[in-house]
Design a protein around this motif. Structure first.
Motif, PDB file in Angstrom:
ATOM      1  N   ILE A   3      64.523  22.512  45.109  1.00 21.26           N
ATOM      2  CA  ILE A   3      63.748  23.329  44.178  1.00 21.26           C
ATOM      3  C   ILE A   3      63.491  22.507  42.922  1.00 21.26           C
ATOM      4  N   PRO A   4      62.233  22.399  42.494  1.00 12.26           N
ATOM      5  CA  PRO A   4      61.955  21.589  41.299  1.00 12.26           C
ATOM      6  C   PRO A   4      62.500  22.246  40.042  1.00 12.26           C
ATOM      7  N   GLU A   5      62.941  21.452  39.123  1.00 10.04           N
ATOM      8  CA  GLU A   5      63.462  21.932  37.842  1.00 10.04           C
ATOM      9  C   GLU A   5      62.280  22.348  36.955  1.00 10.04           C
ATOM     10  N   PRO A   6      62.311  23.572  36.410  1.00 10.69           N
ATOM     11  CA  PRO A   6      61.175  24.004  35.583  1.00 10.69           C
ATOM     12  C   PRO A   6      61.134  23.264  34.246  1.00 10.69           C
ATOM     13  N   LEU A  11      58.441  27.970  30.512  1.00 11.60           N
ATOM     14  CA  LEU A  11      59.196  29.212  30.523  1.00 11.60           C
ATOM     15  C   LEU A  11      58.663  30.156  29.452  1.00 11.60           C
ATOM     16  N   ILE A  12      58.445  31.402  29.844  1.00 12.35           N
ATOM     17  CA  ILE A  12      57.928  32.397  28.917  1.00 12.35           C
ATOM     18  C   ILE A  12      59.072  33.188  28.293  1.00 12.35           C
ATOM     19  N   ARG A  13      60.044  33.586  29.124  1.00  9.83           N
ATOM     20  CA  ARG A  13      61.143  34.413  28.645  1.00  9.83           C
ATOM     21  C   ARG A  13      62.370  34.181  29.514  1.00  9.83           C
ATOM     22  N   LYS A  14      63.546  34.339  28.927  1.00 13.83           N
ATOM     23  CA  LYS A  14      64.802  34.267  29.670  1.00 13.83           C
ATOM     24  C   LYS A  14      65.340  35.674  29.832  1.00 13.83           C
ATOM     25  N   TYR A  15      65.958  35.933  30.977  1.00 10.19           N
ATOM     26  CA  TYR A  15      66.540  37.241  31.258  1.00 10.19           C
ATOM     27  C   TYR A  15      68.026  37.084  31.520  1.00 10.19           C
TER      28      TYR A  15
END
Length: 117
Positions: A3-6, A11-15
């Motif tokens: 899985i590629p690292e974003p 990133l828009i938001r963290k949850y």
């Protein structure tokens, strides 16, 4: 395939998984194997490839939700955490297994069976 690292700029938001709810989205009929995750007032629908993957994802999300909370806020597990100990049955001696009563045969210290004369 890894899985590629974003990229952080994408990133828009963290949850947080604290107080998140997850389960099978059985009322969602457009697609099969859909998981519903609710967190921080929002809802996400995730599609898995098959039923075992659905189960694995739900168990993983619920486990992550449980450990995301502080120790004081975590719910206590329900039911026994450890299997109950079973009582062992008393084994019959060879003499009683062969049809002889235990009063007719006595065991000496070496464990061999001797008959009274």
């Amino acid at each position: 395939m890894p899985i590629p690292e974003p990229d952080p700029k994408d990133l828009i938001r963290k949850y947080s998984l604290q107080s998140a709810e997850s389960g099978l989205a059985s009322d969602y009929i457009k697609r099969k194997n859909v998981i519903r995750v609710r967190m921080e007032g929002e809802q996400f629908l995730l599609q898995a490839r098959d039923v075992p993957a659905v189960i694995e994802w739900i168990e993983g999300i619920q486990a992550a939700t449980n450990i995301a909370l502080d120790l004081d806020e975590r719910p206590m597990p329900k039911g026994p955490m450890f299997p109950r100990r079973r009582r062992r049955r008393v084994r019959r001696t060879e003499a009683t297994a062969n049809g002889q009563s235990s009063s007719n045969a006595t065991n000496d210290a070496s464990g061999s069976t001797a008959r009274p004369s």
